[in-house]
Scaffold this motif. Structure first.
Motif, PDB file in Angstrom:
ATOM      1  N   ASN A  94       1.016  -1.316   0.031  1.00  0.00           N
ATOM      2  CA  ASN A  94       0.009  -0.002  -0.022  1.00  0.00           C
ATOM      3  C   ASN A  94       0.933   1.337  -0.022  1.00  0.00           C
ATOM      4  O   ASN A  94       0.430   2.492  -0.590  1.00  0.00           O
ATOM      5  CB  ASN A  94      -0.983  -0.076   1.199  1.00  0.00           C
ATOM      6  N   LEU A  95       2.027   1.284   0.721  1.00  0.00           N
ATOM      7  CA  LEU A  95       3.043   2.480   0.738  1.00  0.00           C
ATOM      8  C   LEU A  95       3.648   2.649  -0.584  1.00  0.00           C
ATOM      9  O   LEU A  95       4.165   3.454  -0.840  1.00  0.00           O
ATOM     10  CB  LEU A  95       3.984   2.211   1.758  1.00  0.00           C
ATOM     11  N   GLY A  96       3.575   1.954  -1.677  1.00  0.00           N
ATOM     12  CA  GLY A  96       4.394   1.826  -3.019  1.00  0.00           C
ATOM     13  C   GLY A  96       5.264   0.655  -3.242  1.00  0.00           C
ATOM     14  O   GLY A  96       5.756   1.001  -4.020  1.00  0.00           O
ATOM     15  N   ALA A  97       5.559  -0.063  -2.283  1.00  0.00           N
ATOM     16  CA  ALA A  97       6.423  -1.263  -2.687  1.00  0.00           C
ATOM     17  C   ALA A  97       6.030  -2.139  -3.727  1.00  0.00           C
ATOM     18  O   ALA A  97       4.941  -2.175  -4.026  1.00  0.00           O
ATOM     19  CB  ALA A  97       6.812  -2.059  -1.267  1.00  0.00           C
ATOM     20  N   ASP A  98       7.024  -2.598  -4.795  1.00  0.00           N
ATOM     21  CA  ASP A  98       6.758  -3.093  -5.741  1.00  0.00           C
ATOM     22  C   ASP A  98       6.904  -4.626  -5.715  1.00  0.00           C
ATOM     23  O   ASP A  98       6.178  -5.375  -6.237  1.00  0.00           O
ATOM     24  CB  ASP A  98       7.572  -2.936  -6.812  1.00  0.00           C
ATOM     25  N   ASP A  99       7.177  -4.942  -4.686  1.00  0.00           N
ATOM     26  CA  ASP A  99       7.605  -6.497  -4.259  1.00  0.00           C
ATOM     27  C   ASP A  99       7.937  -6.591  -2.757  1.00  0.00           C
ATOM     28  O   ASP A  99       8.396  -5.602  -2.041  1.00  0.00           O
ATOM     29  CB  ASP A  99       8.577  -7.467  -4.972  1.00  0.00           C
ATOM     30  N   TYR A 100       7.782  -7.776  -2.086  1.00  0.00           N
ATOM     31  CA  TYR A 100       7.770  -8.117  -0.766  1.00  0.00           C
ATOM     32  C   TYR A 100       8.615  -9.324  -0.617  1.00  0.00           C
ATOM     33  O   TYR A 100       7.916 -10.339  -1.017  1.00  0.00           O
ATOM     34  CB  TYR A 100       6.708  -7.937  -0.070  1.00  0.00           C
ATOM     35  N   VAL A 101       9.887  -9.665  -0.184  1.00  0.00           N
ATOM     36  CA  VAL A 101      10.421 -10.733   0.350  1.00  0.00           C
ATOM     37  C   VAL A 101      10.837 -11.073   1.490  1.00  0.00           C
ATOM     38  O   VAL A 101      11.128 -10.137   2.344  1.00  0.00           O
ATOM     39  CB  VAL A 101      11.767 -10.741  -0.767  1.00  0.00           C
ATOM     40  N   VAL A 102      10.558 -12.177   1.877  1.00  0.00           N
ATOM     41  CA  VAL A 102      10.701 -12.597   3.486  1.00  0.00           C
ATOM     42  C   VAL A 102      12.007 -13.470   3.590  1.00  0.00           C
ATOM     43  O   VAL A 102      12.327 -14.321   2.986  1.00  0.00           O
ATOM     44  CB  VAL A 102       9.461 -13.377   3.897  1.00  0.00           C
ATOM     45  N   LYS A 103      12.811 -12.940   4.679  1.00  0.00           N
ATOM     46  CA  LYS A 103      14.037 -13.489   5.001  1.00  0.00           C
ATOM     47  C   LYS A 103      13.419 -14.782   5.798  1.00  0.00           C
ATOM     48  O   LYS A 103      12.601 -14.980   6.588  1.00  0.00           O
ATOM     49  CB  LYS A 103      14.820 -12.745   5.779  1.00  0.00           C
ATOM     50  N   PRO A 104      14.316 -15.870   5.798  1.00  0.00           N
ATOM     51  CA  PRO A 104      15.388 -16.135   4.899  1.00  0.00           C
ATOM     52  C   PRO A 104      14.812 -16.588   3.337  1.00  0.00           C
ATOM     53  O   PRO A 104      13.864 -16.975   3.136  1.00  0.00           O
ATOM     54  CB  PRO A 104      16.057 -17.426   5.326  1.00  0.00           C
ATOM     55  N   TYR A 105      15.531 -16.067   2.251  1.00  0.00           N
ATOM     56  CA  TYR A 105      14.980 -16.002   1.090  1.00  0.00           C
ATOM     57  C   TYR A 105      16.276 -16.960   0.323  1.00  0.00           C
ATOM     58  O   TYR A 105      17.341 -17.090   0.676  1.00  0.00           O
ATOM     59  CB  TYR A 105      14.914 -14.724   0.434  1.00  0.00           C
ATOM     60  N   ASP A 106      15.623 -17.454  -1.030  1.00  0.00           N
ATOM     61  CA  ASP A 106      16.651 -18.024  -1.793  1.00  0.00           C
ATOM     62  C   ASP A 106      17.415 -17.049  -2.657  1.00  0.00           C
ATOM     63  O   ASP A 106      16.350 -16.038  -3.131  1.00  0.00           O
ATOM     64  CB  ASP A 106      15.956 -19.242  -2.642  1.00  0.00           C
ATOM     65  N   THR A 107      18.603 -16.976  -2.906  1.00  0.00           N
ATOM     66  CA  THR A 107      19.127 -16.005  -3.514  1.00  0.00           C
ATOM     67  C   THR A 107      18.811 -15.934  -5.035  1.00  0.00           C
ATOM     68  O   THR A 107      18.473 -14.678  -5.629  1.00  0.00           O
ATOM     69  CB  THR A 107      20.662 -15.986  -3.603  1.00  0.00           C
ATOM     70  N   GLY A 108      18.436 -17.249  -5.633  1.00  0.00           N
ATOM     71  CA  GLY A 108      18.136 -17.242  -6.849  1.00  0.00           C
ATOM     72  C   GLY A 108      16.539 -16.531  -7.217  1.00  0.00           C
ATOM     73  O   GLY A 108      16.399 -15.913  -8.171  1.00  0.00           O
ATOM     74  N   GLU A 109      15.693 -16.830  -6.120  1.00  0.00           N
ATOM     75  CA  GLU A 109      14.500 -15.943  -6.281  1.00  0.00           C
ATOM     76  C   GLU A 109      14.585 -14.455  -5.899  1.00  0.00           C
ATOM     77  O   GLU A 109      13.941 -13.722  -6.797  1.00  0.00           O
ATOM     78  CB  GLU A 109      13.509 -16.649  -5.120  1.00  0.00           C
ATOM     79  N   LEU A 110      15.446 -14.164  -5.188  1.00  0.00           N
ATOM     80  CA  LEU A 110      15.764 -12.729  -4.848  1.00  0.00           C
ATOM     81  C   LEU A 110      16.309 -11.981  -6.290  1.00  0.00           C
ATOM     82  O   LEU A 110      15.796 -11.063  -6.842  1.00  0.00           O
ATOM     83  CB  LEU A 110      16.560 -12.511  -3.921  1.00  0.00           C
ATOM     84  N   LEU A 111      17.014 -12.523  -6.947  1.00  0.00           N
ATOM     85  CA  LEU A 111      17.550 -12.292  -8.185  1.00  0.00           C
ATOM     86  C   LEU A 111      16.333 -12.180  -9.182  1.00  0.00           C
ATOM     87  O   LEU A 111      16.355 -11.105  -9.899  1.00  0.00           O
ATOM     88  CB  LEU A 111      18.853 -12.789  -8.729  1.00  0.00           C
ATOM     89  N   ALA A 112      15.704 -13.316  -9.224  1.00  0.00           N
ATOM     90  CA  ALA A 112      14.445 -13.205 -10.207  1.00  0.00           C
ATOM     91  C   ALA A 112      13.569 -12.153 -10.020  1.00  0.00           C
ATOM     92  O   ALA A 112      13.120 -11.652 -10.977  1.00  0.00           O
ATOM     93  CB  ALA A 112      14.000 -14.493 -10.313  1.00  0.00           C
ATOM     94  N   ARG A 113      13.120 -11.740  -8.663  1.00  0.00           N
ATOM     95  CA  ARG A 113      12.269 -10.749  -8.423  1.00  0.00           C
ATOM     96  C   ARG A 113      13.009  -9.263  -8.721  1.00  0.00           C
ATOM     97  O   ARG A 113      12.225  -8.603  -9.434  1.00  0.00           O
ATOM     98  CB  ARG A 113      12.091 -10.785  -6.927  1.00  0.00           C
ATOM     99  N   ILE A 114      14.325  -9.214  -8.646  1.00  0.00           N
ATOM    100  CA  ILE A 114      14.737  -7.901  -9.023  1.00  0.00           C
ATOM    101  C   ILE A 114      14.550  -7.708 -10.472  1.00  0.00           C
ATOM    102  O   ILE A 114      14.352  -6.809 -10.986  1.00  0.00           O
ATOM    103  CB  ILE A 114      16.346  -7.948  -8.559  1.00  0.00           C
ATOM    104  N   HIS A 115      15.050  -8.828 -11.322  1.00  0.00           N
ATOM    105  CA  HIS A 115      14.862  -8.494 -12.677  1.00  0.00           C
ATOM    106  C   HIS A 115      13.268  -8.354 -13.133  1.00  0.00           C
ATOM    107  O   HIS A 115      13.389  -7.641 -14.158  1.00  0.00           O
ATOM    108  CB  HIS A 115      15.486  -9.694 -13.467  1.00  0.00           C
ATOM    109  N   ALA A 116      12.391  -9.080 -12.371  1.00  0.00           N
ATOM    110  CA  ALA A 116      11.168  -8.872 -12.849  1.00  0.00           C
ATOM    111  C   ALA A 116      10.529  -7.526 -12.755  1.00  0.00           C
ATOM    112  O   ALA A 116       9.825  -7.153 -13.405  1.00  0.00           O
ATOM    113  CB  ALA A 116      10.194  -9.949 -11.855  1.00  0.00           C
ATOM    114  N   VAL A 117      11.008  -6.717 -11.385  1.00  0.00           N
ATOM    115  CA  VAL A 117      10.183  -5.597 -11.135  1.00  0.00           C
ATOM    116  C   VAL A 117      10.999  -4.711 -12.211  1.00  0.00           C
ATOM    117  O   VAL A 117      10.585  -3.759 -12.729  1.00  0.00           O
ATOM    118  CB  VAL A 117      10.479  -5.141  -9.715  1.00  0.00           C
TER     119      VAL A 117
END
Length: 236
Positions: A94-117
């Motif tokens: 609601n504040l305007g974030a484009d995505d939300y990743v919860v720790k601990p996370y898989d590094t590959g997933e985080l990289l995919a989310r970065i490229h996606a946004v």
């Protein structure tokens, strides 16, 4: 791609920065909210493409920082945090974030989310690129009115503030009330990606719309398929 990592834990920051640089990112870092805002201000000549924002910062809460970032720039923000509850996810989006990743996370997933946004932002910046909502006429469904040209939503004549993606999602469903939209179709048209990890973000946006519009029955979940908009009765 230029990325700003906002993280107060030096060990986490150093480790993640090293990983990101190995994958070709130009990484800037900030340990707190004020430092992050200054980095964004000073980087206007060579702006950041994505901000990774931790919520547990020493000088101010990450939610407040996100709100201030959004007033300053449209740079995509991915919240990276240990706060896993749905309420925090909804508040962040609601504040305007484009995505939300919860720790601990898989590094590959985080990289995919970065490229996606980054891809979504790039597509939306194209001169003739349009969001799904832009192709529709203004719509009125009972007490709900969508003014497409101005991207305004009113319930019983009172305006309801929605994020960009919330509006696009609502407009997509409202264009064909009663029709079931598959999750994959919604993700493709609203988020412009086929990545399965966006599914959780879709659920959070649906929950946020139900809450903001104060019509929880408006968007119906069709188990195993997707969602449809149930046309509300006319306003009294």
């Amino acid at each position: 791609m230029k990325l700003l990592l906002v993280e107060d834990d030096d060990h986490v920051s150093a480790a993640l920065s090293a990983v990101l640089r190995r994958h070709g990112f130009d990484v800037g870092t900030a340990r707190g909210g004020e430092e992050a805002l200054q980095e964004l201000l000073h980087g206007r000549l060579a702006p950041f493409d994505v901000v990774l924002l931790d919520l547990g910062l020493p000088d101010q809460d990450g939610f407040e920082v996100c709100g201030r970032i959004r007033k300053l720039t449209s740079t995509p923000v991915i919240m990276v945090t240990a706060r896993a509850d749905v309420r925090s996810r909804i508040h962040g989006l609601n504040l305007g974030a484009d995505d939300y990743v919860v720790k601990p996370y898989d590094t590959g997933e985080l990289l995919a989310r970065i490229h996606a946004v980054a891809r979504r932002t790039s597509a939306e910046a194209e001169p003739d690129g349009r969001s799904p909502a832009d192709t529709y006429e203004s719509l009125r469904l009972g007490p709900l009115t969508l003014q497409i040209p101005t991207r305004r939503v009113l319930v019983n004549g009172e305006e309801v503030a929605l994020t960009r993606k919330e509006f696009d999602l609502l407009a997509l469903l409202a264009h064909r009330p009663g029709v079931v939209f598959r999750r994959e179709q919604i993700i493709s048209e609203v988020w412009r990606t086929s990545w399965e990890g966006t599914g959780r973000t879709l659920e959070v946006h649906v929950a946020s719309l139900r809450s903001k519009l104060r019509m929880p029955e408006l968007i119906e979940t069709v188990r195993g398929v997707g969602y449809r908009l149930v046309a509300p009765p006319p306003a009294v």
